[in-house]
Design a protein around this motif. Structure first.
Motif, PDB file in Angstrom:
ATOM      1  N   ARG A 186       3.165 -38.405 -40.997  1.00  0.00           N
ATOM      2  CA  ARG A 186       4.426 -38.322 -40.234  1.00  0.00           C
ATOM      3  C   ARG A 186       4.686 -39.617 -39.485  1.00  0.00           C
ATOM      4  N   PRO A 187       5.013 -40.696 -40.239  1.00  0.00           N
ATOM      5  CA  PRO A 187       5.296 -41.938 -39.522  1.00  0.00           C
ATOM      6  C   PRO A 187       6.587 -41.772 -38.733  1.00  0.00           C
ATOM      7  N   GLY A 188       6.581 -42.124 -37.470  1.00  0.00           N
ATOM      8  CA  GLY A 188       7.764 -41.969 -36.623  1.00  0.00           C
ATOM      9  C   GLY A 188       8.117 -40.507 -36.390  1.00  0.00           C
ATOM     10  N   GLY A 189       7.140 -39.598 -36.586  1.00  0.00           N
ATOM     11  CA  GLY A 189       7.369 -38.184 -36.290  1.00  0.00           C
ATOM     12  C   GLY A 189       8.021 -37.401 -37.423  1.00  0.00           C
ATOM     13  N   ARG A 190       8.356 -38.092 -38.530  1.00  0.00           N
ATOM     14  CA  ARG A 190       9.009 -37.364 -39.632  1.00  0.00           C
ATOM     15  C   ARG A 190       8.195 -37.477 -40.919  1.00  0.00           C
ATOM     16  N   PRO A 191       8.164 -36.415 -41.739  1.00  0.00           N
ATOM     17  CA  PRO A 191       7.398 -36.523 -42.988  1.00  0.00           C
ATOM     18  C   PRO A 191       8.024 -37.544 -43.934  1.00  0.00           C
ATOM     19  N   LEU A 192       7.194 -38.097 -44.791  1.00  0.00           N
ATOM     20  CA  LEU A 192       7.706 -39.051 -45.775  1.00  0.00           C
ATOM     21  C   LEU A 192       8.523 -38.313 -46.829  1.00  0.00           C
ATOM     22  N   PRO A 193       9.660 -38.859 -47.242  1.00  0.00           N
ATOM     23  CA  PRO A 193      10.371 -38.232 -48.368  1.00  0.00           C
ATOM     24  C   PRO A 193       9.542 -38.338 -49.655  1.00  0.00           C
ATOM     25  N   ASP A 194       9.843 -37.448 -50.616  1.00  0.00           N
ATOM     26  CA  ASP A 194       9.084 -37.459 -51.886  1.00  0.00           C
ATOM     27  C   ASP A 194       9.071 -38.842 -52.526  1.00  0.00           C
ATOM     28  N   GLU A 195      10.203 -39.539 -52.417  1.00  0.00           N
ATOM     29  CA  GLU A 195      10.310 -40.862 -53.047  1.00  0.00           C
ATOM     30  C   GLU A 195       9.256 -41.826 -52.479  1.00  0.00           C
ATOM     31  N   ALA A 196       9.051 -41.738 -51.156  1.00  0.00           N
ATOM     32  CA  ALA A 196       8.072 -42.638 -50.531  1.00  0.00           C
ATOM     33  C   ALA A 196       6.648 -42.236 -50.913  1.00  0.00           C
ATOM     34  N   VAL A 197       6.417 -40.919 -51.022  1.00  0.00           N
ATOM     35  CA  VAL A 197       5.081 -40.462 -51.434  1.00  0.00           C
ATOM     36  C   VAL A 197       4.789 -40.983 -52.847  1.00  0.00           C
TER      37      VAL A 197
END
Ligand code: HEM
Length: 363
Positions: A186-197
């Motif tokens: 959770r960088p910056g408190g938000r989960p990574l979108p699928d694209e970033a994963v």
């Protein structure tokens, strides 16, 4: 006036070291018109160039390494945290298992090619295991690593489609693996979108699949070429790390790291491409005594093969772990392992460089 020598001159791909010697001696900063880049060849200059904020990594691509915008720092922090302890444990287990399986397959053979049958598989299979993907998918992922992905990026629609259901499952039921760690981040408190994963998983697979495989091929070739050094490493496994670092100095798998000048720097105009010659830097006699000799016990082989400065490789410990585990398995399962008779296969490649074959007698 004669034109300065070029990386594209005939024979250079076969053996770049005569050219590297000339460059270091007489032309430490020179424009190579056929290659389209300014060449930097001395160790100290390459190191300084890689740390110079006026020289940017080539723009722009989907992968972390090409992000020059404000998100780069956050991504680096994220990647190093997911590549941390948990990934090391998952990768170590994957390396151990895979290396033994691959080595055992060779055990009854008279001759084998370590590049095709060991080096090209081990790093990918180990990362497949670390990501928690099914072992039987290794061949498929391996094919993408060899064609679509490179060390720092590449287009990956097939990989994205393949990973999608795995990501959905990890988001619902996180496990102990690297893909779960990416999904849970959770960088910056938000989960990574699928694209970033997918992007990050692809970066890890790309780096492992190609660069580590090449480095492993050179490492095993160097040790098999120096049977006495190999025997010492066998007797004292704690020396493997230095032997690996020395192989990276002597034969870095990435010979050239490109940069783009963001502003004029001396004779280099803004926008020009600069080629940092890692392969030359590692053989610089101003930095290393007897630099053309492979010496598995060299006191300070340096670490420039992993780059330097703000883009320095984030996978160095994982690459080392793969090399150490791979060598250990080979020496355990194949105690008589030696080079097959015949000429030593040459390394090939101007930018990525390693032997394409490594014929051995496994028993
Ligand atoms: C022996 C094997 C390896 C070598 C020689 C190597 C070498 C390098 C080099 C030279 C760079 C810097 C590129 C530049 O400055 O533009 C780099 C960057 C990078 N490497 Fe590796 N690498 C290896 C293995 C790995 C592995 C196994 C991983 C991941 C698991 C990895 C992940 C990365 C990442 C994420 C970057 C980008 C860092 C950034 O730009 O901030 N590498 N590597």
């Amino acid at each position: 006036m004669t034109a300065p020598p070029s990386l594209l001159d005939p024979g250079t791909e076969r053996d770049p070291h005569p050219l590297y010697r000339t460059l270091r001696g007489n032309l430490p900063l020179v424009y190579d018109a056929p290659f389209g880049a300014w060449l930097i060849s001395r160790y100290a200059d390459v190191r300084a160039a890689l740390a110079d904020p006026r020289l940017a990594a080539p723009s722009p691509g989907p992968a972390l390494a090409r992000r020059e915008d404000g998100t780069r720092g956050a991504y680096r922090t994220l990647v190093s945290s997911v590549l941390g302890e948990r990934a090391s444990a998952a990768l170590a287990a994957g390396v151990e298992r895979t290396a033994h399986v691959l080595a055992r397959r060779l055990a009854s053979r008279q001759e084998a090619d370590l590049v095709a049958e060991f080096c090209q598989w081990l790093p990918t299979a180990a990362v497949v295991a670390a990501l928690g993907l099914p072992y039987e998918d290794t061949a498929r992922v391996h094919a993408w690593c060899r064609t679509g992905l490179d060390h720092l990026g590449g287009h990956r629609p097939a990989l994205a489609a393949y990973l999608r259901p795995h990501i959905v499952r990890r988001r619902a039921h996180p496990g102990d693996d690297l893909l779960s760690a990416l999904c849970a981040a959770r960088p910056g408190g938000r989960p990574l979108p699928d694209e970033a994963v997918t992007d990050l998983a692809g970066t890890v697979l790309g780096a492992a699949g190609e660069t580590t495989a090449r480095a492993l091929a050179s490492f095993l070739a160097n040790l098999l070429d120096h049977p006495r050094q190999l025997e010492l490493v066998r007797a004292r496994p704690e020396l493997t790390g230095v032997a690996w670092a020395e192989s990276l100095r002597h034969d870095p798998p990435l010979q050239i790291v490109p940069r783009r000048a963001l502003e004029p720097i001396g004779p280099i105009p803004e926008g020009a491409t600069v080629a940092c010659l890692l392969g030359s830097a590692g053989r610089d006699p101003a930095r290393f005594a007897d630099p053309d000799r492979y010496d598995a016990f060299r006191a300070d082989p340096g670490e420039l093969a992993y780059g330097s400065g703000r883009h320095v490789c984030l996978g160095a410990p994982l690459a080392r772990l793969t090399a150490e585990g791979g060598l250990r398995a080979l020496l355990t399962v194949l105690p008589g392992l030696r080079r097959a008779p015949g000429p030593r296969p040459r390394a090939e490649g101007l930018i990525s460089r390693s032997p394409r074959t490594l014929p051995v007698c496994p028993r």
